[in-house]
Scaffold this motif. Structure first.
Motif, PDB file in Angstrom:
ATOM      1  N   ASP A  84       0.915  -1.454  -0.135  1.00 45.51           N
ATOM      2  CA  ASP A  84       0.171  -0.271   0.015  1.00 45.51           C
ATOM      3  C   ASP A  84       0.852   1.282  -0.062  1.00 45.51           C
ATOM      4  OD1 ASP A  84      -2.248  -1.790  -0.034  1.00 45.51           O
ATOM      5  OD2 ASP A  84      -2.679  -1.437   2.158  1.00 45.51           O
ATOM      6  N   LYS A  85       1.985   1.087   0.753  1.00 48.12           N
ATOM      7  CA  LYS A  85       2.912   2.383   0.743  1.00 48.12           C
ATOM      8  C   LYS A  85       3.567   2.544  -0.772  1.00 48.12           C
ATOM      9  CE  LYS A  85       4.825   5.365   3.455  1.00 48.12           C
ATOM     10  NZ  LYS A  85       3.907   6.571   4.032  1.00 48.12           N
ATOM     11  N   ASP A  86       3.802   1.398  -1.220  1.00 46.52           N
ATOM     12  CA  ASP A  86       4.626   1.723  -2.414  1.00 46.52           C
ATOM     13  C   ASP A  86       3.509   2.345  -3.466  1.00 46.52           C
ATOM     14  OD1 ASP A  86       6.811   0.460  -1.749  1.00 46.52           O
ATOM     15  OD2 ASP A  86       6.370  -1.470  -2.320  1.00 46.52           O
ATOM     16  N   VAL A  87       2.123   1.933  -3.477  1.00 43.57           N
ATOM     17  CA  VAL A  87       1.393   2.197  -4.218  1.00 43.57           C
ATOM     18  C   VAL A  87       0.979   3.837  -4.067  1.00 43.57           C
ATOM     19  CG1 VAL A  87      -1.271   2.444  -5.110  1.00 43.57           C
ATOM     20  CG2 VAL A  87      -0.123   0.247  -4.744  1.00 43.57           C
ATOM     21  N   GLN A  88       0.902   4.248  -2.893  1.00 39.82           N
ATOM     22  CA  GLN A  88       0.798   5.717  -2.359  1.00 39.82           C
ATOM     23  C   GLN A  88       1.820   6.580  -2.869  1.00 39.82           C
ATOM     24  OE1 GLN A  88       0.412   6.438   1.790  1.00 39.82           O
ATOM     25  NE2 GLN A  88       0.326   8.521   1.523  1.00 39.82           N
ATOM     26  N   LEU A  89       3.294   5.951  -2.551  1.00 38.52           N
ATOM     27  CA  LEU A  89       4.389   6.686  -3.036  1.00 38.52           C
ATOM     28  C   LEU A  89       4.440   6.868  -4.672  1.00 38.52           C
ATOM     29  CD1 LEU A  89       7.201   5.084  -0.561  1.00 38.52           C
ATOM     30  CD2 LEU A  89       6.298   7.549  -0.676  1.00 38.52           C
ATOM     31  N   SER A  93      14.357  17.524 -12.510  1.00 37.87           N
ATOM     32  CA  SER A  93      13.175  16.912 -11.807  1.00 37.87           C
ATOM     33  C   SER A  93      12.778  17.647 -10.493  1.00 37.87           C
ATOM     34  CB  SER A  93      13.288  15.440 -11.416  1.00 37.87           C
ATOM     35  OG  SER A  93      14.558  15.432 -10.679  1.00 37.87           O
ATOM     36  N   GLU A  94      13.556  18.824 -10.327  1.00 40.00           N
ATOM     37  CA  GLU A  94      13.114  19.406  -8.964  1.00 40.00           C
ATOM     38  C   GLU A  94      12.254  20.514  -9.107  1.00 40.00           C
ATOM     39  OE1 GLU A  94      15.375  17.111  -6.586  1.00 40.00           O
ATOM     40  OE2 GLU A  94      14.134  18.692  -6.022  1.00 40.00           O
ATOM     41  N   CYS A  95      11.067  20.324  -8.761  1.00 38.41           N
ATOM     42  CA  CYS A  95      10.238  21.383  -9.103  1.00 38.41           C
ATOM     43  C   CYS A  95      10.298  22.988  -8.235  1.00 38.41           C
ATOM     44  CB  CYS A  95       8.821  20.988  -8.213  1.00 38.41           C
ATOM     45  SG  CYS A  95       8.249  19.338  -8.965  1.00 38.41           S
ATOM     46  N   ASP A  96      11.328  22.882  -7.293  1.00 39.02           N
ATOM     47  CA  ASP A  96      11.466  24.204  -6.595  1.00 39.02           C
ATOM     48  C   ASP A  96      11.920  24.899  -7.553  1.00 39.02           C
ATOM     49  OD1 ASP A  96      10.152  23.272  -4.349  1.00 39.02           O
ATOM     50  OD2 ASP A  96      11.942  22.530  -3.437  1.00 39.02           O
ATOM     51  N   LEU A  97      13.044  24.389  -8.363  1.00 43.29           N
ATOM     52  CA  LEU A  97      13.995  25.322  -9.407  1.00 43.29           C
ATOM     53  C   LEU A  97      13.111  25.614 -10.545  1.00 43.29           C
ATOM     54  CD1 LEU A  97      16.577  26.187 -10.589  1.00 43.29           C
ATOM     55  CD2 LEU A  97      16.877  24.009 -11.662  1.00 43.29           C
ATOM     56  N   LEU A  98      11.934  24.993 -11.107  1.00 49.19           N
ATOM     57  CA  LEU A  98      11.056  25.225 -11.972  1.00 49.19           C
ATOM     58  C   LEU A  98      10.366  26.330 -11.582  1.00 49.19           C
ATOM     59  CD1 LEU A  98      10.363  21.904 -13.683  1.00 49.19           C
ATOM     60  CD2 LEU A  98      11.722  23.572 -14.617  1.00 49.19           C
ATOM     61  N   ILE A  99       9.823  26.385 -10.149  1.00 54.81           N
ATOM     62  CA  ILE A  99       8.950  27.605  -9.711  1.00 54.81           C
ATOM     63  C   ILE A  99       9.672  28.636  -9.642  1.00 54.81           C
ATOM     64  CG2 ILE A  99       7.948  27.995  -7.562  1.00 54.81           C
ATOM     65  CD1 ILE A  99       6.995  25.180  -7.089  1.00 54.81           C
ATOM     66  N   ASP A 100      11.059  28.734  -9.012  1.00 54.59           N
ATOM     67  CA  ASP A 100      11.815  29.993  -9.020  1.00 54.59           C
ATOM     68  C   ASP A 100      12.009  30.596 -10.336  1.00 54.59           C
ATOM     69  OD1 ASP A 100      12.208  29.604  -6.472  1.00 54.59           O
ATOM     70  OD2 ASP A 100      13.825  28.587  -6.471  1.00 54.59           O
ATOM     71  N   GLN A 101      12.306  29.773 -11.490  1.00 55.23           N
ATOM     72  CA  GLN A 101      12.465  30.396 -12.555  1.00 55.23           C
ATOM     73  C   GLN A 101      11.120  30.933 -13.244  1.00 55.23           C
ATOM     74  OE1 GLN A 101      13.915  27.085 -14.983  1.00 55.23           O
ATOM     75  NE2 GLN A 101      16.130  27.427 -14.333  1.00 55.23           N
ATOM     76  N   CYS A 102       9.871  30.357 -12.879  1.00 54.04           N
ATOM     77  CA  CYS A 102       8.662  30.863 -13.666  1.00 54.04           C
ATOM     78  C   CYS A 102       8.371  32.174 -12.582  1.00 54.04           C
ATOM     79  CB  CYS A 102       7.666  29.727 -13.109  1.00 54.04           C
ATOM     80  SG  CYS A 102       5.930  30.271 -13.554  1.00 54.04           S
ATOM     81  N   ASP A 105       4.032  10.222  -9.468  1.00 51.44           N
ATOM     82  CA  ASP A 105       3.185  10.421 -10.680  1.00 51.44           C
ATOM     83  C   ASP A 105       2.858  11.962 -10.826  1.00 51.44           C
ATOM     84  OD1 ASP A 105       4.041   7.952 -11.834  1.00 51.44           O
ATOM     85  OD2 ASP A 105       1.951   7.181 -11.303  1.00 51.44           O
ATOM     86  N   LEU A 106       2.112  12.450  -9.601  1.00 53.06           N
ATOM     87  CA  LEU A 106       1.820  13.824  -9.420  1.00 53.06           C
ATOM     88  C   LEU A 106       2.733  14.782  -9.572  1.00 53.06           C
ATOM     89  CD1 LEU A 106      -0.877  13.263  -6.407  1.00 53.06           C
ATOM     90  CD2 LEU A 106      -1.496  13.770  -8.816  1.00 53.06           C
ATOM     91  N   ARG A 107       4.033  14.561  -8.843  1.00 53.62           N
ATOM     92  CA  ARG A 107       5.099  15.242  -9.010  1.00 53.62           C
ATOM     93  C   ARG A 107       5.755  15.268 -10.437  1.00 53.62           C
ATOM     94  NH1 ARG A 107       8.050  16.662  -4.560  1.00 53.62           N
ATOM     95  NH2 ARG A 107       9.925  17.708  -4.768  1.00 53.62           N
ATOM     96  N   HIS A 108       5.592  14.450 -11.164  1.00 51.07           N
ATOM     97  CA  HIS A 108       6.054  14.527 -12.609  1.00 51.07           C
ATOM     98  C   HIS A 108       5.117  15.153 -13.316  1.00 51.07           C
ATOM     99  CE1 HIS A 108       8.748  10.743 -12.356  1.00 51.07           C
ATOM    100  NE2 HIS A 108       9.247  11.542 -11.849  1.00 51.07           N
ATOM    101  N   ALA A 109       3.707  15.303 -13.086  1.00 52.07           N
ATOM    102  CA  ALA A 109       2.682  16.149 -13.785  1.00 52.07           C
ATOM    103  C   ALA A 109       2.818  17.484 -13.460  1.00 52.07           C
ATOM    104  CB  ALA A 109       1.542  15.431 -13.452  1.00 52.07           C
ATOM    105  N   SER A 110       3.245  17.897 -12.107  1.00 50.62           N
ATOM    106  CA  SER A 110       3.378  19.247 -11.852  1.00 50.62           C
ATOM    107  C   SER A 110       4.459  19.739 -12.614  1.00 50.62           C
ATOM    108  CB  SER A 110       3.555  19.354 -10.244  1.00 50.62           C
ATOM    109  OG  SER A 110       2.556  18.998  -9.750  1.00 50.62           O
ATOM    110  N   GLU A 111       5.801  18.992 -12.633  1.00 49.87           N
ATOM    111  CA  GLU A 111       6.911  19.343 -13.339  1.00 49.87           C
ATOM    112  C   GLU A 111       6.838  19.630 -14.788  1.00 49.87           C
ATOM    113  OE1 GLU A 111      10.130  16.406 -12.715  1.00 49.87           O
ATOM    114  OE2 GLU A 111       9.983  16.707 -10.557  1.00 49.87           O
ATOM    115  N   SER A 112       5.943  18.731 -15.449  1.00 46.46           N
ATOM    116  CA  SER A 112       5.447  18.929 -16.825  1.00 46.46           C
ATOM    117  C   SER A 112       4.620  20.432 -16.911  1.00 46.46           C
ATOM    118  CB  SER A 112       4.753  17.809 -17.378  1.00 46.46           C
ATOM    119  OG  SER A 112       5.701  16.675 -17.322  1.00 46.46           O
ATOM    120  N   GLN A 113       3.788  20.502 -16.247  1.00 41.75           N
ATOM    121  CA  GLN A 113       2.872  21.511 -16.087  1.00 41.75           C
ATOM    122  C   GLN A 113       3.945  22.929 -16.005  1.00 41.75           C
ATOM    123  OE1 GLN A 113      -0.271  21.877 -13.681  1.00 41.75           O
ATOM    124  NE2 GLN A 113      -0.603  23.664 -14.148  1.00 41.75           N
TER     125      GLN A 113
END
Length: 521
Positions: free
Chosen positions: A458-463, A499-508, A468-476
């Motif tokens: 169950d933990k693996d599925v949740q992770l 793959s770090e969302c924080d860097l993309l957010i800063d650039q945005c 997947d949600l993190r990757h979708a956010s990065e693509s957006q």
């Protein structure tokens, strides 16, 4: 079984001092495996005596037959008397041919006591207490120390402390829940058998005709008495319908077990110093006993009545009343008179008519305490020695006795086999219970593993969902960056894949500031 009325002597009521032994039995259960072998080799079979349940009825019956003048138990056509050799074999403790315990020392050497009990001198001196007219160590203290040694796995010290408690409470009882100096002194001396026999005779002799409390090693006395009684046949079969007194009065010399360990005795202590019998020194008093009356018990032939000098009372007094006589007895034990088969003759365990007639005459004088009963089993035909040569007479008696002994031995083996079968059945039941318990434990363990594995899945599925949600956010975010650069009409500088969302957010956020009036949510 009919009674035969006749004149009877007066009986007495005795009580038997028995202390609670639960704490000692619990400690004895810790003696197992190799440690039990070491314990038995060093201290003898005293654990068996500790765990033995004392039935007062056989003892009450036995004491009614005590013959104070002869220091034995006189029945209708035979006599029994406990001996040094029998006590030694029953306890599996050898008799040392030396002066036995005489008296407690006037001053206590705490160093010797501490060394024997594996305690410190300070511990012994701090816990040394008086109780009544004796001094020693409280049982409660010794139990606590033994438990501590058991937790440490110090079995040598544990064995010594358990043994001294058995000495003080079972072998040489004095005060309740107390191990006195006499018991400790005897324990250190390592020669308990003479004192045990002395305490037995002195306790019985001093209370004869008076009744009251018998204070000695009751377990050993009872074990000795029961060793002579039939273990099968009518004597056992009638125990639910007849009293002990009736069953004992139905026994004759023919029914008594004269064999077993008694045939292994080769040397018999018959006298000491100038005494024609054996003077015994107990913890409270002194008394003599007459080994000549017990030769049949030890496997030898009783050919004729004993000499008067061999059975005369030579000793009976309270120790404190005659120190000079006590010292004389101690010196007598420096010269122990031992006889063997070369003097006592061959081991047939039979008696001659002269001795039987002497016993019957003694019964007529002494009287029996109860009415005679018809024998429980058919008696063998009487063979008169004057009708046949002595050699054939002895041989016939010996063969008859050997057949009887063989039958009794077979019965004992059968009884032992049945007991072993019952014990094995109990062990099998216990083992099955342990197996079921282990299976339940294993099932519980496997269920826990399955639960943990499910939680991990169950933990693996949740992770995975979170990744997947993190990757979708990065693509957006990357799409937003491209869109912003187009609005600046600049040639976009290629951004490194990250793959770090924080860097993309800063650039945005930075690009948003470059667009005039451009603030996008």
């Amino acid at each position: 079984m009919a009674a035969i009325p006749e004149l009877k002597r007066k009986t007495c009521t005795y009580s038997f001092h028995r202390e609670p032994l639960t704490s000692l039995v619990e400690l004895s259960n810790l003696v197992t495996g190799c440690n039990q072998k070491a314990f038995d080799e060093q201290y003898g079979d005293i654990l068996t005596l500790l765990k033995m349940v004392v039935d007062p009825v056989p003892l009450q019956t036995l004491l009614q037959f005590y013959d104070p003048e002869l220091r034995c138990f006189t029945f209708q056509d035979y006599q029994l008397a406990p001996t040094l050799e029998e006590y030694s074999i029953l306890m599996n403790v050898r008799i040392r041919y030396q002066v036995p315990f005489l008296d407690v020392p006037k001053e206590v050497d705490f160093r010797v006591v501490a060394k024997a009990l594996h305690l410190s001198i300070k511990e012994v001196s701090d816990n040394w207490k008086p109780s009544g007219d004796v001094v020693g160590l409280p049982l409660k203290y010794l139990v606590r120390m033994a438990k501590e040694e058991a937790k440490k796995g110090n079995w040598e010290a544990f064995n010594a402390q358990l043994s001294i408690m058995i000495y003080g409470v079972v072998l040489f009882p004095s005060m309740p829940n107390f191990v006195d100096l006499a018991a400790i002194t005897i324990f250190i001396g390592g020669n308990p058998v003479p004192t045990l026999l002395a305490d037995t005779y002195y306790a019985i002799h001093s209370r004869h005709g008076k009744g009251g409390a018998i204070r000695c090693c009751l377990q050993l006395l009872l074990k000795w008495f029961l060793s002579f009684l039939p273990t099968s046949g009518p004597f056992v079969d009638t125990q639910s319908t007849h009293k002990w007194t009736q069953r004992i009065m139905s026994l004759t010399s023919y029914d008594i077990k004269w064999q077993a360990y008694r045939f292994y005795v080769r040397n018999v202590i018959m006298s000491c110093g100038g005494f024609c019998n054996v003077p015994l020194i107990g913890t409270k008093g002194c008394v003599n006993y007459n080994p000549v009356l017990s030769l049949r018990q030890l496997g030898f032939v009783m050919s004729e009545r004993p000499l008067d000098v061999e059975i005369a009372e030579s000793v009976y007094f309270e120790k404190r009343s005659d120190p000079a006589r006590l010292e004389k007895m101690g010196k007598a034990w420096e010269s122990i008179g031992v006889k063997d088969g070369s003097v006592l003759g061959k081991k047939f365990a039979i008696v001659m008519p002269a001795y039987i007639e002497w016993v019957k005459d003694r019964v007529e004088t002494l009287l029996l305490p109860y009415d005679r009963m018809e024998p429980l089993q058919e008696q063998p035909p009487l063979i008169h020695s004057e009708n046949v040569p002595a050699e054939y007479y002895k041989r016939a008696l010996m063969e008859n006795r050997q057949l009887k002994e063989k039958e009794q031995n077979i019965q004992m083996q059968l009884y032992k086999a049945k007991t072993d079968k019952l014990n094995l059945a109990h062990k099998l039941k216990d083992a099955q219970g342990e197996d079921a318990s282990r299976l339940r434990t294993k099932a519980n363990y496997q269920k826990k593993i399955r639960d943990l594995e499910k939680q991990l899945r169950d933990k693996d599925v949740q992770l995975k969902k979170e990744v997947d949600l993190r990757h979708a956010s990065e693509s957006q975010l990357r799409g937003e960056v491209v869109e912003l650069r187009k609005q600046l009409k600049e040639k976009p500088t290629p951004l490194p894949e990250c793959s770090e969302c924080d860097l993309l957010i800063d650039q945005c956020q930075y690009l948003k500031t470059l667009i005039p009036g451009g603030r996008r949510s």
